[in-house]
Write an enzyme that holds these catalytic residues in place. Sequence first.
Site, PDB file in Angstrom:
ATOM      1  N   CYS A 133       0.927  -1.138  -0.008  1.00 18.41           N
ATOM      2  CA  CYS A 133      -0.069  -0.081   0.018  1.00 18.41           C
ATOM      3  C   CYS A 133       0.945   1.277  -0.029  1.00 18.41           C
ATOM      4  CB  CYS A 133      -0.924   0.231   1.344  1.00 18.41           C
ATOM      5  SG  CYS A 133      -1.680   1.673   1.630  1.00 18.41           S
ATOM      6  N   CYS A 173      -3.331   7.368  -1.871  1.00 25.34           N
ATOM      7  CA  CYS A 173      -4.760   7.548  -2.490  1.00 25.34           C
ATOM      8  C   CYS A 173      -5.693   8.072  -1.395  1.00 25.34           C
ATOM      9  CB  CYS A 173      -5.196   6.169  -3.032  1.00 25.34           C
ATOM     10  SG  CYS A 173      -3.740   5.235  -3.482  1.00 25.34           S
ATOM     11  N   THR A 193      -4.421   5.084   7.430  1.00 28.90           N
ATOM     12  CA  THR A 193      -3.142   4.613   6.297  1.00 28.90           C
ATOM     13  C   THR A 193      -2.382   6.048   6.128  1.00 28.90           C
ATOM     14  OG1 THR A 193      -4.868   3.153   5.304  1.00 28.90           O
ATOM     15  CG2 THR A 193      -2.903   4.105   3.945  1.00 28.90           C
ATOM     16  N   GLU A 245      -0.507   1.942   9.346  1.00 29.98           N
ATOM     17  CA  GLU A 245      -1.630   2.314   9.717  1.00 29.98           C
ATOM     18  C   GLU A 245      -1.132   2.801  11.207  1.00 29.98           C
ATOM     19  OE1 GLU A 245      -1.977  -0.277   7.499  1.00 29.98           O
ATOM     20  OE2 GLU A 245      -3.350   0.939   6.260  1.00 29.98           O
ATOM     21  N   HIS A 263     -12.854   5.383  -3.057  1.00 28.59           N
ATOM     22  CA  HIS A 263     -11.649   4.528  -2.389  1.00 28.59           C
ATOM     23  C   HIS A 263     -12.124   2.972  -2.737  1.00 28.59           C
ATOM     24  CE1 HIS A 263      -7.908   4.564  -0.810  1.00 28.59           C
ATOM     25  NE2 HIS A 263      -8.262   3.673   0.213  1.00 28.59           N
ATOM     26  N   TYR A 308      -9.347   0.385  -5.078  1.00 30.92           N
ATOM     27  CA  TYR A 308      -8.625  -0.993  -4.874  1.00 30.92           C
ATOM     28  C   TYR A 308      -8.564  -1.865  -6.181  1.00 30.92           C
ATOM     29  CZ  TYR A 308      -8.721  -0.319   0.238  1.00 30.92           C
ATOM     30  OH  TYR A 308      -8.366  -0.319   1.590  1.00 30.92           O
ATOM     31  N   CYS A 346      -4.429  -0.737  -6.880  1.00 31.45           N
ATOM     32  CA  CYS A 346      -3.455  -1.221  -6.283  1.00 31.45           C
ATOM     33  C   CYS A 346      -3.618  -2.595  -6.009  1.00 31.45           C
ATOM     34  CB  CYS A 346      -3.353  -0.396  -4.997  1.00 31.45           C
ATOM     35  SG  CYS A 346      -4.738  -0.740  -3.804  1.00 31.45           S
ATOM     36  N   GLU A 362      -6.198  -5.902   4.999  1.00 32.92           N
ATOM     37  CA  GLU A 362      -6.522  -4.755   4.590  1.00 32.92           C
ATOM     38  C   GLU A 362      -7.601  -4.760   3.385  1.00 32.92           C
ATOM     39  OE1 GLU A 362      -5.441  -2.468   1.996  1.00 32.92           O
ATOM     40  OE2 GLU A 362      -5.896  -0.505   2.998  1.00 32.92           O
TER      41      GLU A 362
HETATM   42 FE1  SF4 Z   1      -3.435   1.865  -0.130  1.00 29.52          FE
HETATM   43 FE2  SF4 Z   1      -4.661   0.874  -2.083  1.00 29.52          FE
HETATM   44 FE3  SF4 Z   1      -5.828   2.469  -0.475  1.00 29.52          FE
HETATM   45 FE4  SF4 Z   1      -4.036   3.251  -2.316  1.00 29.52          FE
HETATM   46  S1  SF4 Z   1      -5.859   2.511  -2.543  1.00 29.52           S
HETATM   47  S2  SF4 Z   1      -4.065   3.982  -0.060  1.00 29.52           S
HETATM   48  S3  SF4 Z   1      -2.653   1.688  -2.150  1.00 29.52           S
HETATM   49  S4  SF4 Z   1      -5.009   0.231  -0.093  1.00 29.52           S
HETATM   50 FE    FE Z   2      -6.704   1.047   1.941  1.00 35.70          FE
END
Ligand code: SF4
Ligand code: FE
Length: 488
Positions: A100, A104, A191, A257, A292, A296, A299, A446
Amino acid sequence: MALKTAQQYIDSLRKVKSDVWLFGEKIDNFVDHPVIRPSINAIAMTYKVAHEPEWEDLATTTSNLTGEKVSRFSALFMSCDDMVKKVKLQRMLGQRTGCCFQRCVGMDAINAVYSTTFEIDEKHGTKYHERFKEWLKYIQQNDLCVQGAMTDVKGDRGLRPHEQEDPDLFVHVVEKRDDGIVIRGAKAHQTGSVNSHEMLIMPTLTMREGDEDYAVCCALPSDSKGVHFIYGRQSCDKRKLEEGDIDVGNAMFGGQEALTVLDDVFVPWDRVFMCGEVEFSNPVVERFAGNHRQSYGGCKPGIGDVLIGATSAMTDYNGVAKASHVRDKIAEMNHLVETLHACGLAACTQGSKTKAGNYQPDILMANVCKMNVTRFPYELSRLAEDLAGGALVTIPSECDLRNPEIGKYVQKYFKAKDVGAEERMRMLSLINNMTFGLNAPSYRTESMHGAGSPQAMKVMIERQSNMETKKKAARKLAGIDPRENLED
Ligand code: SF4
Ligand code: FE
């Protein structure tokens, strides 16, 4: 000001005097702490790619507020294509870091607050949107990293925020002054919080009458007086304190985190973007969640690509890469990551414009995307563990490999087809790191709980699925309702 380089970002953090706690100790120099530094490196990668010509189009854009080139991580999505680029950028960064990269959350929060403040002002004649734009210009011009802070600690989930025995279990306004507000509470598992210059506080759920003090949205520097960070533990984190790097697996990068405590923190009015307008807590929560959950789809397939690469390498080392069941399982892994990515992309292309002018992903697709993320990384990890073999959890340590007395045995008995023991150990450690070691939080738990736990997605999927249309289609074809007449 120009876009920061990775090194400039790291140096800029040295000026952030945050109150950071880890293993029960106050950490004065968090930037160079071996447990924390990999997570800083992961964010630094988001700064690095902005300077790479190959990725410039994904990693940067022109700000609609300043007309200048800015990082995509602090920009507004001004089209569906901007969101497509965001998801592609996230996949590339997942491949480059294997973890991660944290930045983001701020980007997704910025977009949710931008559109919501516009609508609050429209209804209440407030000045939140202009204030927010000024703050965002400052973020963009200084290329700052923002932590989006939503999740409250919540206490008894059966009670509303104002009904909790302890009023501080949701972040709330404890004092309104002429010059600003004072807030108290805590945001859980935040995060990248220690590695950010600023945090953007948002409500965590739909607030109702009585919850006015809890409907608060504001921005503050991470090292504001009264802010305390208590670093979250990660499986095998103390391996980072040992000599050598093999046993860590991915020694350069990692996630982060922390529990963020807000102990009577003052926020001036020009940084307050919602204060008591309970009916707008829902849009900000839903929009952030949509953004968000779609992220996902970027990432997690990117990290999955690394896991597939490592697993495939292990099958080469073990001399089984050509076996039909091995190829079948690798194809299955690729199918899973591409499905994750396809859903993230679909949420972007089906997005729509908000009243404020920025774009939101399709909510149904974004939730389906994240629902898949609560499942597929577990299946990917299972297949990786299957193909990598039991040595994944039985390999000796790097110390044994380097030991002058017994190292020769490790070399001899752990070597594999065409590679020595060290290469095999490195690849096994990387898989270990991603499936249940140091980076497992970002690829397993996560994936389950980040951006909301599975039930939150199910609720949204239920709400967004047009059941009447589906039932109507079935009734017609079954002949319960009049069938279509092809001649009309
Ligand atoms: Fe982390 Fe993925 Fe969230 Fe970006 S989108 S902060 S890489 S979990
Ligand atoms: Fe996350």
